[in-house]
Design an enzyme around this catalytic site. Structure first.
Site, mmCIF file in Angstrom:
data_model
loop_
_atom_site.group_PDB
_atom_site.id
_atom_site.type_symbol
_atom_site.label_atom_id
_atom_site.label_comp_id
_atom_site.label_asym_id
_atom_site.label_seq_id
_atom_site.Cartn_x
_atom_site.Cartn_y
_atom_site.Cartn_z
ATOM 1 N N SER A 278 0.845 -1.183 0.000
ATOM 2 C CA SER A 278 0.000 0.000 0.000
ATOM 3 C C SER A 278 0.885 1.239 0.000
ATOM 4 C CB SER A 278 -0.886 -0.026 1.246
ATOM 5 O OG SER A 278 -1.322 1.287 1.553
ATOM 6 N N LYS A 284 0.793 -3.364 4.839
ATOM 7 C CA LYS A 284 -0.095 -4.109 3.933
ATOM 8 C C LYS A 284 0.626 -5.002 2.927
ATOM 9 C CE LYS A 284 -4.011 -3.937 3.493
ATOM 10 N NZ LYS A 284 -4.870 -2.922 2.895
#
Ligand code: ARG
Length: 457
Positions: A278, A284
């Site tokens: 991300s 992420k």
């Protein structure tokens, strides 16, 4: 603008915007190799039949081969006002070899020509997709072999239902892929016929040898009605329909991979090379490949609907609407060809978290059915056994425990018929291992099934 090849009866030139709408070179140029293959077969046949001289046939063939080479190498580009790939190649041929080039189209129409080109093109692309699918099949089969004893919950309604193994779960996808390959083979078989000789729509008066053309092209036969020959696009629809079903399978698998790789499941971990991060959240790791595979399924369905709707109201025979078929079927082929290799790589490299799967299989009372079956073996009717097992589950839920953790005294307070063998009867190993019926998840049974699946290769 250069003179159009059909301009004999026209007094005016085409408006530029009309040409922009009418021209298909932008997308049908990708069929150049198939167009040239078809033209070579056609000119050889014209020469053999004495419709043109053998010398003209040779000259045409050589011209076509040189055009193919130059397009392959990039020496010849599609920077042209030609209406479509058929016109482009014919114009180029005549520019290269002169008068003989003008004889190539004898006994042929673009209507049967484009129907042939599309068949050849889709056949080539399906053959490649078939190879990609076999790769995927091999990779899944290998993963299944490694996980014959990897217990996991099987789900219905996405609620834990009964224990299975990861191998058994993967084998389900192998069954789907077998059917997908069957559909591709089936569509290819029906597609593999030559419409050349259908002419514009009513055949031709030249003594063409249609079977010879089909043989030269390596097809399995010819079409048997000239009107159907030029107006049939079933083959494109069948191909896209097979790809849509295949895409649906990939999408369902993707959905599971997305779920399994979540922090909530943690059944698998996708390799770094097949995930993305991300731009804002440093922690992420996203399953983009699976999401794109799932997302692009909608696009393939869209292509199928485009084809069906385009064809539904067309009177026989050829109508220009049919030019629209091409981009839709090309898009479906491109989309699937783009998805399969990264999808296969993702499956090949993913890490299977056997402990997390087993832990999940031990929770959720996936052995409640086996407990009921145990009671049936002790002589209790199934409906009553189901009730007792359900009560035991409720008892466990209240006490935050599991069935296999209860003591024998507790079991017997629910049914006097329960004995010490209950613990073995409801263990994970027994629940899976006793399911030996064909198609069931017992390790030996799955092992046999994987051998059968291997034979398919
Ligand atoms: N580019 C055309 C197509 O793809 C070729 C056939 C043209 N035929 C015709 N009668 N205008 O449909």
């Amino acid at each position: 603008m250069s003179k159009l090849m059909w301009s004999g009866r026209f007094k005016k030139q085409l408006e530029d915007n009309v040409n922009a709408l009418n021209a298909s070179l932008r997308f049908d140029s990708r069929m150049y190799a198939q167009d040239i293959r078809g033209s070579i077969a056609h000119c050889q046949m014209l020469g053999k039949q004495g419709i043109i001289s053998e010398e003209e046939a040779r000259s045409i063939e050589q011209g076509l081969i040189s055009i193919k080479e130059d397009i392959d190498s990039g020496a010849l580009t599609f920077n042209s006002k030609a209406e479509d790939i058929h016109m482009f190649i014919e114009e180029e041929l005549t520019a290269r070899i002169g008068e003989a080039g003008k004889k190539l189209h004898t006994g042929r129409s673009r209507n049967d020509q484009v129907a042939l080109d599309q068949r050849l093109y889709i056949l080539d692309r399906l053959a490649n997709i078939r190879i990609q699918l076999i790769d995927l099949y091999r990779v899944i089969l290998e993963k299944a072999r490694e996980n014959i004893y990897t217990y996991m919950p099987g789900y219905t309604h996405l609620q834990r239902a009964q224990p299975v193994t990861f191998a058994h779960h993967l084998s389900a996808y192998l069954q789907m892929i077998q059917r997908d390959i069957g559909r591709i083979d089936d569509a290819s078989k029906r597609m593999s016929v030559s419409p050349l000789g259908s002419g514009a729509m009513a055949g031709t008066t030249y003594p063409l040898d249609r079977e010879y053309v089909s043989d030269v092209l390596g097809l399995s036969g010819i079409t048997y009605n000239s009107m159907d020959g030029v107006s049939d696009r079933d083959f494109a629809i069948e191909a896209t329909s097979a790809l849509s079903i295949l895409s649906m399978h990939i999408s369902r698998f993707s959905e599971e991979i997305i779920l399994w790789s979540s922090q909530e499941f943690k059944f698998i971990e996708i390799d770094d090379a097949y995930s993305t991060g991300s731009s804002i959240m440093p922690q992420k790791k996203n399953p983009d490949i699976a999401e794109l595979a799932r997302g692009k399924t909608g696009r393939v369905y869209g292509d199928l609907i485009t084809l069906l709707v385009t064809m539904k109201g067309l009177p026989l025979t050829y109508n220009k609407d049919m030019q629209e078929i091409q981009e839709a079927v090309f898009d479906a082929l491109d989309t699937i060809e783009g998805i399969l290799p990264p999808f296969t790589g993702m499956i090949e490299t993913m890490i299977v978290n056997k402990d997390a799967m087993q832990k999940a299989a031990l929770g959720g009372f996936t052995n409640a059915t086996d407990l009921a079956d145990y009671l049936v073996r002790k002589g209790i009717p199934f409906r009553d056994a189901h009730e007792i097992s359900g009560k035991l589950v409720a008892h466990c839920i209240d006490r935050h425990t599991t069935l296999e953790a209860l003591d024998i005294v507790t079991f017997q307070s629910f049914s006097k018929l329960i004995e010490n063998d209950i613990f073995d009867a409801i263990s994970l190993e027994t629940c899976v291992g006793k399911r030996t019926i064909t198609g069931a998840p017992a390790p030996d049974t799955v092992d046999t099934e994987l051998k059968r699946l291997e034979l398919f290769l």
